[in-house]
Design a protein around this motif. Structure first.
Motif, mmCIF file in Angstrom:
data_model
loop_
_atom_site.group_PDB
_atom_site.id
_atom_site.type_symbol
_atom_site.label_atom_id
_atom_site.label_comp_id
_atom_site.label_asym_id
_atom_site.label_seq_id
_atom_site.Cartn_x
_atom_site.Cartn_y
_atom_site.Cartn_z
ATOM 1 N N LEU A 190 -7.716 9.257 -1.925
ATOM 2 C CA LEU A 190 -7.378 7.835 -1.954
ATOM 3 C C LEU A 190 -6.003 7.600 -1.320
ATOM 4 C CD1 LEU A 190 -7.624 4.863 -2.990
ATOM 5 C CD2 LEU A 190 -6.636 5.675 -5.154
ATOM 6 N N ARG A 191 -5.060 8.445 -1.654
ATOM 7 C CA ARG A 191 -3.669 8.281 -1.209
ATOM 8 C C ARG A 191 -3.531 8.364 0.306
ATOM 9 N NH1 ARG A 191 0.961 10.862 0.029
ATOM 10 N NH2 ARG A 191 2.844 10.406 -1.189
ATOM 11 N N ARG A 192 -4.307 9.251 0.945
ATOM 12 C CA ARG A 192 -4.143 9.485 2.378
ATOM 13 C C ARG A 192 -5.271 8.874 3.213
ATOM 14 N NH1 ARG A 192 -6.530 13.817 4.753
ATOM 15 N NH2 ARG A 192 -4.639 14.290 5.931
ATOM 16 N N GLY A 193 -6.269 8.288 2.580
ATOM 17 C CA GLY A 193 -7.407 7.730 3.294
ATOM 18 C C GLY A 193 -7.138 6.331 3.826
ATOM 19 N N PRO A 194 -8.168 5.663 4.338
ATOM 20 C CA PRO A 194 -7.975 4.347 4.965
ATOM 21 C C PRO A 194 -7.535 3.249 4.000
ATOM 22 C CG PRO A 194 -10.311 4.901 4.816
ATOM 23 C CD PRO A 194 -9.567 6.123 4.433
ATOM 24 N N LEU A 195 -7.792 3.398 2.707
ATOM 25 C CA LEU A 195 -7.452 2.336 1.760
ATOM 26 C C LEU A 195 -5.942 2.237 1.529
ATOM 27 C CD1 LEU A 195 -10.340 2.840 -0.819
ATOM 28 C CD2 LEU A 195 -10.107 0.989 0.850
ATOM 29 N N LEU A 196 -5.260 3.387 1.431
ATOM 30 C CA LEU A 196 -3.814 3.377 1.187
ATOM 31 C C LEU A 196 -3.022 4.090 2.262
ATOM 32 C CD1 LEU A 196 -3.513 4.077 -2.670
ATOM 33 C CD2 LEU A 196 -3.300 1.886 -1.486
ATOM 34 N N ALA A 238 0.837 -1.206 0.000
ATOM 35 C CA ALA A 238 0.000 0.000 0.000
ATOM 36 C C ALA A 238 0.871 1.256 0.000
ATOM 37 C CB ALA A 238 -0.930 -0.009 1.217
ATOM 38 N N ILE A 239 1.970 1.212 0.742
ATOM 39 C CA ILE A 239 2.888 2.358 0.741
ATOM 40 C C ILE A 239 3.462 2.575 -0.657
ATOM 41 C CG2 ILE A 239 5.077 3.212 1.660
ATOM 42 C CD1 ILE A 239 4.447 1.744 4.262
ATOM 43 N N ASP A 240 3.820 1.487 -1.341
ATOM 44 C CA ASP A 240 4.339 1.594 -2.704
ATOM 45 C C ASP A 240 3.281 2.175 -3.643
ATOM 46 O OD1 ASP A 240 6.681 0.470 -1.817
ATOM 47 O OD2 ASP A 240 6.151 -1.568 -2.456
ATOM 48 N N MET A 241 2.023 1.839 -3.408
ATOM 49 C CA MET A 241 0.953 2.314 -4.280
ATOM 50 C C MET A 241 0.722 3.820 -4.144
ATOM 51 S SD MET A 241 -0.013 -0.134 -6.175
ATOM 52 C CE MET A 241 1.707 -0.649 -6.131
ATOM 53 N N ARG A 242 1.090 4.387 -2.979
ATOM 54 C CA ARG A 242 0.987 5.845 -2.850
ATOM 55 C C ARG A 242 1.920 6.526 -3.856
ATOM 56 N NH1 ARG A 242 1.907 6.267 3.631
ATOM 57 N NH2 ARG A 242 0.601 4.483 4.203
ATOM 58 N N ALA A 243 3.127 5.975 -4.000
ATOM 59 C CA ALA A 243 4.060 6.528 -4.987
ATOM 60 C C ALA A 243 3.521 6.345 -6.401
ATOM 61 C CB ALA A 243 5.422 5.850 -4.847
ATOM 62 N N THR A 244 2.790 5.252 -6.613
ATOM 63 C CA THR A 244 2.191 5.023 -7.929
ATOM 64 C C THR A 244 1.152 6.094 -8.246
ATOM 65 O OG1 THR A 244 2.506 2.640 -7.672
ATOM 66 C CG2 THR A 244 0.928 3.351 -9.334
ATOM 67 N N ILE A 245 0.375 6.501 -7.232
ATOM 68 C CA ILE A 245 -0.614 7.565 -7.423
ATOM 69 C C ILE A 245 0.095 8.870 -7.805
ATOM 70 C CG2 ILE A 245 -2.342 8.997 -6.260
ATOM 71 C CD1 ILE A 245 -3.376 6.247 -6.868
ATOM 72 N N ASP A 246 1.203 9.165 -7.139
ATOM 73 C CA ASP A 246 1.970 10.374 -7.467
ATOM 74 C C ASP A 246 2.414 10.349 -8.926
ATOM 75 O OD1 ASP A 246 1.638 10.908 -4.807
ATOM 76 O OD2 ASP A 246 3.723 10.573 -4.237
ATOM 77 N N GLU A 247 2.998 9.234 -9.341
ATOM 78 C CA GLU A 247 3.485 9.130 -10.720
ATOM 79 C C GLU A 247 2.330 9.216 -11.715
ATOM 80 O OE1 GLU A 247 6.619 9.193 -11.662
ATOM 81 O OE2 GLU A 247 7.066 9.445 -9.527
ATOM 82 N N ARG A 248 1.183 8.680 -11.347
ATOM 83 C CA ARG A 248 0.021 8.712 -12.241
ATOM 84 C C ARG A 248 -0.428 10.151 -12.493
ATOM 85 N NH1 ARG A 248 -3.576 4.753 -13.600
ATOM 86 N NH2 ARG A 248 -2.709 3.338 -12.030
ATOM 87 N N VAL A 249 -0.521 10.949 -11.428
ATOM 88 C CA VAL A 249 -0.946 12.342 -11.568
ATOM 89 C C VAL A 249 0.071 13.122 -12.402
ATOM 90 C CG1 VAL A 249 -1.362 14.486 -10.296
ATOM 91 C CG2 VAL A 249 -2.314 12.327 -9.450
ATOM 92 N N LYS A 250 1.361 12.897 -12.155
ATOM 93 C CA LYS A 250 2.390 13.579 -12.937
ATOM 94 C C LYS A 250 2.290 13.211 -14.411
ATOM 95 C CE LYS A 250 6.576 13.354 -11.188
ATOM 96 N NZ LYS A 250 7.759 12.803 -10.461
ATOM 97 N N ASP A 251 2.057 11.923 -14.692
ATOM 98 C CA ASP A 251 2.010 11.477 -16.081
ATOM 99 C C ASP A 251 0.791 12.024 -16.811
ATOM 100 O OD1 ASP A 251 3.402 9.653 -18.041
ATOM 101 O OD2 ASP A 251 1.393 8.768 -18.109
#
Length: 875
Positions: A691-697, A647-660
């Motif tokens: 999503l990034r900071r909520g209970p899911l991730l 889940a921690i790794d997926m937060r970085a994925t969200i960051d990269e997604r927004v940048k892309d």
């Protein structure tokens, strides 16, 4: 669609909950509704009056639909501990500024709350039979009356498809659809009692977009372009006559086969009389937990429809099966729990004199007597170490539901109407008998025992599914229940696993709602698309089915999913890509759901959608549905977040997604390295930040069991529940009992107000310190907030926990952690994204600013700037 009227200062939406007596509601009746009225024969219906099950949304691009999740009632009978008031009235249909959530009722909730599966698919083949292109013979008004891409059960991430493959397949944004196979529609689908016309080549169904030759009755398939006959049924003297066929005028049609040779025969048996509910109850509870459980069980008995057959089983070190033939005492047959019951034991039980399933109208007093006779655990053994033979108890419950028919071998098959249910009420882990694990995780043989238990539980779940029985597991208390061990049982059977703090009100409501959920069985979802489109992934409560249809349809390339059950609360997330650059002006999608409903009728629900194709990136982005796109992205992301480290790794994925997305679809700021996020999808990054900071991730949920349950729930949840779990909905109480919807920012924590925050599985009521000091006002505000919370979640399953607390209390951290810390932004940005601030005086602004405690979490604007992206302008 016309623009909604502009709001008064604050751009808020006002909601008035009903505080008076509830209005009469026929849906409250415990008697299930009769099936739809149908007519046999060919000329089936007069011209339908097409009405889209959608209403104007405050956000122009995001259509919304009526939703049980948001307090709008549907036809399903739902039982309650009490009778909550009616749904909230949305009195001021205006558009909120910078609120990336729905502000009017949305699509219904339906879920199987089990773990989602990823179903990668291979590229389908291209078929062409060389038939001449036909001119569309249907009147233009029929097709034009149905907006492209809109259907109550299907939500696309965009209402247009990009033609260039390179742009369409950019993974950061992606393209996909959410399909809710069992969703009830407010107006109801067109129902036809006949066999559908299907393409002889690919198996697709005739639909409103099919080209028709009215002279010969032939129709052309929209998927493979094959020309098919209709046995003369579509022969018409004029194009207007074709309006009489529902499948040629409506995007959603239910074909029904009753399995009976008599015309117009539709069995209207009470589904719950033929599909029993068996309660499997943990008897190893301490006094406080047992008292709460008894209250919930008594309320459950009073809420169950009188024709429902019920069974009661207790488990500890042994399994006690209660006998309803004894009228004045609680009597039970006891079976050892250390091993699976033998065939001899089960035969003696089933063919004996005991009555273990009984209609509620005949056994209500006995059920109350049984629950009153329960006693707390007496031995001095820690909760986690007590012997619980949960696996054996579920095996016995399955045997009772099957009854003597399990031994019949002459082709006699008992087919109950819909799925039977086993509801397990668990207060601790399965530590005794088959499928059990040692009391302690430090046991030297624990890894092997755990692996064996997982396989055994999954096998038991699959056996239950084969016998059309759903196993729901409702856990409560503070004792760890070892969720990874129990989850396969619920998942494989098509059921749910839900955690509760205790056996109190929320547990009782979920117990009632679990038993009242109507479920179909033998479900299959078939997905067919134009040859330009490739299905790349399916996430949802099912698994890929390998069915050979080549004998019937020689080139059937559909993707077929076996559904574990068919319920309103389910949703499949389907990701798609372009196979190549698209040349045509439209692409077609057809979803066929085949299942047996609770009335023992075979249903084929066919949904056909046409989307236009475009070359313009701007036109495509304008058609993107931010909320649907965010939910699709979230489900793809959560599928990979199996454990906390992932889940921690997926937060970085969200960051990269927004940048892309900003890089590929946005524009670069002149003389700067920053990029502007596309203004057409300006709501998307804030949803992903939640999503990034909520209970899911995020780090809000502490225990891995809770995280696992939330993840499994989310992967299969409907659009509305998924959206609420991603991004909370914030409502501020106003004088007069109304509510103003605001962005979920900490700027809403104004000391003289009360705030309701709906986060899907949790609803929080926050009372400001200044308001709480005034006893009269705070009591009125709290009552109004509780009423609104009950209205918003009236039909939601699982029922969320509702917590109320005051500003500065220890529980307030649950509330604060879910709000974006916008107090860190400069005043001009605060006012732009939270316009309600403009209504405050200077003193009130100063007091609000001084109330915040500094912490390191970034605000939305700080986060997106750290990605070298300019924050999008609020709408």
């Amino acid at each position: 669609m016309a623009s909604p009227p502009q709001a008064s200062p604050g751009y808020s939406r006002t909601i008035t909950p009903h505080m008076d007596s509830p209005s009469p509601n026929p849906d409250k009746s415990p008697i299930p509704p009769a099936p739809p009225t149908i007519s046999p024969g060919a000329p089936r219906f007069p011209p339908p009056n097409l009405q889209q099950d959608q209403i104007a949304s405050p956000s122009i691009k995001n259509p919304t639909m009526l939703s049980p999740a948001n307090g709008v009632k549907t036809g399903s009978p739902i039982s309650h501990l009490s009778t909550p008031p009616g749904p909230p009235v949305f009195t001021s249909p205006v558009r909120p500024a910078a609120v990336p959530f729905r502000t009017s009722p949305a699509t219904p909730q339906p879920v199987a709350f089990s773990s989602g599966s990823s179903l990668p698919t291979s590229s389908p083949l291209h078929f062409s039979n060389g038939s001449v292109e036909l001119q569309h013979q249907l009147p233009d008004t029929i097709v034009e009356s149905v907006p492209d891409g809109e259907s109550p059960c299907v939500l696309f991430s965009a209402h247009k498809v990009l033609k260039p493959k390179k742009l369409a397949n950019i993974p950061s944004l992606g393209f996909g659809v959410l399909v809710s196979p069992g969703r009830e529609t407010s107006a109801g689908p067109q129902v036809i009692q006949c066999d559908p016309h299907r393409c002889h080549n690919c198996g697709a169904y005739s639909n409103l977009y099919s080209n028709i030759l009215i002279g010969s009755g032939q129709w052309q398939c929209v998927i493979c372009r094959n020309l098919n006959g209709s046995e003369g049924e579509y022969i018409a003297s004029s194009k207007e006559e074709l309006r009489n066929y529902p499948e040629l005028s409506s995007p959603l049609v239910d074909f029904i086969q009753t399995g009976n040779k008599r015309p117009s025969f539709v069995p209207v048996t009470d589904s719950r009389s033929s599909a029993p509910v068996v309660l499997v109850i943990d008897e190893c509870l301490d006094e406080p937990h047992l008292q709460h459980l008894q209250s919930s069980l008594h309320a459950f008995v009073d809420s169950v429809p009188p024709t429902t057959r019920i069974g009661i089983i207790l488990y500890g070190r042994t399994v006690s099966v209660y006998d309803f033939s004894e009228e004045s005492i609680a009597s039970a047959d006891v079976i050892p729990g250390g091993a699976s019951p033998t065939q001899e034991t089960l035969k003696a039980l089933i063919y004996g004199t005991g009555m273990y399933l009984s209609p509620m109208h005949a056994s209500k007093e006995i059920a109350h007597l049984i629950f009153s006779s329960l006693r707390p655990y007496k031995l001095n053994v820690p909760e986690a170490s007590r012997d619980r033979c949960l696996g054996t108890a579920v095996e016995v419950a399955l045997a009772i539901i099957q009854g003597p028919s399990a031994d019949m071998s002459r082709g006699v098959v008992k087919r109950p109407g819909g799925n039977s249910r086993i509801i397990v009420c668990a207060g601790g882990p399965n530590t005794y008998g088959p499928g059990s694990v040692p009391h302690s995780c430090t046991h030297p043989n624990y890894p092997h025992r755990e692996k064996t238990a997982l396989k055994w539980m999954e096998r038991l779940g699959r056996e239950a599914h084969q016998h059309n029985t759903v196993v729901d597991i409702l856990c409560a208390g503070t004792c760890p229940v070892r969720v990874p061990i129990l989850q396969p049982l619920a998942k494989a059977s098509g059921g749910v696993l839900v955690l509760h703090d205790d056996f109190g009100e929320a547990f009782g409501v979920n117990l009632q709602r679990a038993s009242a959920r109507a479920a179909g069985s033998h479900g299959f979802l078939e997905i067919r698309c134009s040859d330009d489109i490739l299905v790349t992934q399916v996430v949802g409560p099912g698994e890929e089915a390998h069915i050979d249809t080549q004998e019937t349809f020689k080139n059937d390339i559909s993707l077929c999913i076996q559904m574990l059950s068919v319920e309103e609360t389910q949703c499949f997330s389907i990701s798609m890509e372009n196979k190549h650059d698209i040349k045509s002006d439209y692409v077609y999608f057809q979803f066929a759901i085949q299942y047996s409903n609770v009335y023992q009728a075979d249903i084929a629900r066919v949904i056909t959608i046409r989307l236009p194709t475009v070359d313009s990136v701007s036109a495509y982005l304008q058609s993107v549905q931010d909320e649907v796109a965010a939910v699709l992205i979230a489900k793809r992301t959560l599928l990979r977040a199996k454990i906390y480290s992932a889940a921690i790794d997926m937060r970085a994925t969200i960051d990269e997604r927004v940048k892309d997305i900003a890089l590929k679809f946005g524009s670069q700021v002149p003389k700067s390295k920053l990029y502007r996020f596309p203004k057409e999808i300006s709501l998307l990054p804030e949803l992903l930040f939640h999503l990034r900071r909520g209970p899911l991730l995020g780090s809000i949920v502490g225990h891995e069991d809770e995280r696992s349950v939330l993840r499994n729930l989310f992967l299969n949840a409907s659009f509305d529940l998924s959206l609420r779990m991603v991004a909370p909905r914030c409502l501020m109480h106003r004088e007069g009992g109304t509510f103003e919807e605001l962005p979920a920012y900490d700027l809403a924590m104004q000391s003289d107000t009360a705030v309701v925050l709906d986060h899907g599985t949790d609803v929080f009521i926050w009372l400001g310190a200044e308001l709480a000091a005034d006893e009269g006002r705070s009591a009125a505000a709290l009552a109004a907030c509780r009423t609104l919370a009950e209205e918003l979640t009236e039909l939601r399953f699982p029922a969320p926990r509702i917590l109320a607390f005051k500003e500065g209390s220890s529980q307030a951290r649950y509330f604060v952690s879910r709000l974006i810390p916008a107090h860190k932004d400069p005043p001009y940005e605060q006012e732009a994204r939270f316009p309600q601030l403009r209504t405050l005086t200077i003193d009130e602004r100063t007091k609000l600013k001084s109330s915040f405690i500094h912490f390191d979490d970034p605000s939305f604007c700080e986060w997106i700037r750290s990605l070298k992206v300019v924050p999008p302008e609020p709408i």
